[in-house]
Scaffold this motif. Structure first.
Motif, PDB file in Angstrom:
ATOM      1  N   ALA A  37     -25.918  63.455  19.228  1.00 43.74           N
ATOM      2  CA  ALA A  37     -24.661  63.282  18.305  1.00 43.74           C
ATOM      3  C   ALA A  37     -23.546  63.242  19.211  1.00 43.74           C
ATOM      4  O   ALA A  37     -23.567  63.946  20.101  1.00 43.74           O
ATOM      5  N   LEU A  38     -22.512  62.631  18.754  1.00 45.86           N
ATOM      6  CA  LEU A  38     -21.157  62.675  19.456  1.00 45.86           C
ATOM      7  C   LEU A  38     -20.280  63.331  18.445  1.00 45.86           C
ATOM      8  O   LEU A  38     -20.148  62.905  17.039  1.00 45.86           O
ATOM      9  N   ILE A  42     -26.085  59.729  17.191  1.00 47.91           N
ATOM     10  CA  ILE A  42     -26.439  58.719  18.345  1.00 47.91           C
ATOM     11  C   ILE A  42     -27.777  58.199  17.948  1.00 47.91           C
ATOM     12  O   ILE A  42     -28.818  58.864  17.887  1.00 47.91           O
ATOM     13  N   THR A  64     -20.579  55.697  20.335  1.00 45.42           N
ATOM     14  CA  THR A  64     -22.109  55.782  20.253  1.00 45.42           C
ATOM     15  C   THR A  64     -22.796  54.526  20.683  1.00 45.42           C
ATOM     16  O   THR A  64     -24.018  54.658  21.237  1.00 45.42           O
ATOM     17  N   PHE A 107     -20.819  66.288  22.988  1.00 44.73           N
ATOM     18  CA  PHE A 107     -22.273  65.545  22.733  1.00 44.73           C
ATOM     19  C   PHE A 107     -23.082  66.906  22.638  1.00 44.73           C
ATOM     20  O   PHE A 107     -23.317  67.690  23.466  1.00 44.73           O
ATOM     21  N   THR A 128     -18.237  56.254  16.102  1.00 44.05           N
ATOM     22  CA  THR A 128     -19.241  55.269  15.856  1.00 44.05           C
ATOM     23  C   THR A 128     -19.414  54.319  17.025  1.00 44.05           C
ATOM     24  O   THR A 128     -20.248  53.945  17.494  1.00 44.05           O
ATOM     25  N   SER A 154     -23.267  61.457   9.194  1.00 46.88           N
ATOM     26  CA  SER A 154     -21.887  61.565   9.536  1.00 46.88           C
ATOM     27  C   SER A 154     -21.336  62.719   9.016  1.00 46.88           C
ATOM     28  O   SER A 154     -21.324  62.817   7.779  1.00 46.88           O
ATOM     29  N   VAL A 163     -22.840  56.383  26.169  1.00 42.92           N
ATOM     30  CA  VAL A 163     -23.352  57.041  25.397  1.00 42.92           C
ATOM     31  C   VAL A 163     -24.855  56.903  24.955  1.00 42.92           C
ATOM     32  O   VAL A 163     -25.588  58.051  24.956  1.00 42.92           O
ATOM     33  N   GLN A 164     -25.428  55.740  24.961  1.00 41.88           N
ATOM     34  CA  GLN A 164     -26.788  55.363  24.766  1.00 41.88           C
ATOM     35  C   GLN A 164     -27.655  56.052  25.792  1.00 41.88           C
ATOM     36  O   GLN A 164     -28.697  56.087  25.744  1.00 41.88           O
TER      37      GLN A 164
END
Length: 190
Positions: free
Chosen positions: A100-101, A91, A5, A36, A2, A69, A10-11
């Motif tokens: 998503a990660l 994400i 993200t 990812f 979390t 999640s 990551v963004q």
């Protein structure tokens, strides 16, 4: 995951930008593979990069893309072929899921670490059941005779405990649901 993200890397939703951060994270939290996934199911792993398969057929994919999640879905990893527990977080960008990660945590290593820390006494064994009723792992790794007795497992799930004779020996099985995921834990004492 979390916290990752929320990072600018990551963004960016750009694999080339986020991969060094994820690789550093993976080195510090083995044994797992970080990945990812884009909203269409296209995904990248730290070990391989762009994969030639998609995650869109995984049971957890739709809930993940709906913003949920995932904590502990048991799968056979497409990138390694090994049993793994999936942990994944969406994400978010502008209140929408942009990807998503995730981490595929190798079940065999998880079981080995747990076995070493538990040091179960002789005659005691552990069966961990995933969210969909599949066996996540057993300790000892080769299992125990009671683990094949569906009546014992079903009774334990319904009541919290069961006692029966398996292979000529009395076995008591205790059951507990996890508070953090949908796994169930059964401990057999012979």
């Amino acid at each position: 995951l979390t916290a990752l993200t929320a990072s600018s890397d990551v963004q960016s939703l750009d694999w080339d930008i986020m991969e060094p951060l994820l690789a550093a994270f993976q080195r510090n939290f083995p044994p797992c593979v970080l990945w990812f996934v884009e909203p269409d199911g296209t995904y990248y792993t730290v070990n391989t990069g762009l994969m030639d398969q998609t995650l869109s057929d995984r049971p957890y994919f739709e809930p993940l893309m709906d913003g949920e999640s995932i904590t502990g879905e048991i799968v056979v990893s497409k990138s390694t072929g090994l049993p793994a527990a999936v942990v994944a977080v969406p994400i978010m960008q502008d209140a929408e899921v942009a990807g998503a990660l995730g981490a595929s945590v190798f079940v065999e290593n998880m079981a080995g670490d747990l076995a070493a820390s538990l040091e179960l006494p002789a005659g005691m064994s552990l069966l961990v059941i995933g969210a969909n009723g599949e066996t996540a792992f057993t300790i000892p790794a080769e299992g125990a005779p009671w683990m094949g007795d569906q009546t014992v497992i079903t009774t334990a799930e319904d009541t919290g405990s069961a006692t029966t004779a398996v292979g000529g020996a009395e076995v008591t099985v205790l059951y507990q649901d996890s508070d953090s995921n949908d796994w169930g834990y059964l401990i057999g004492v012979q």
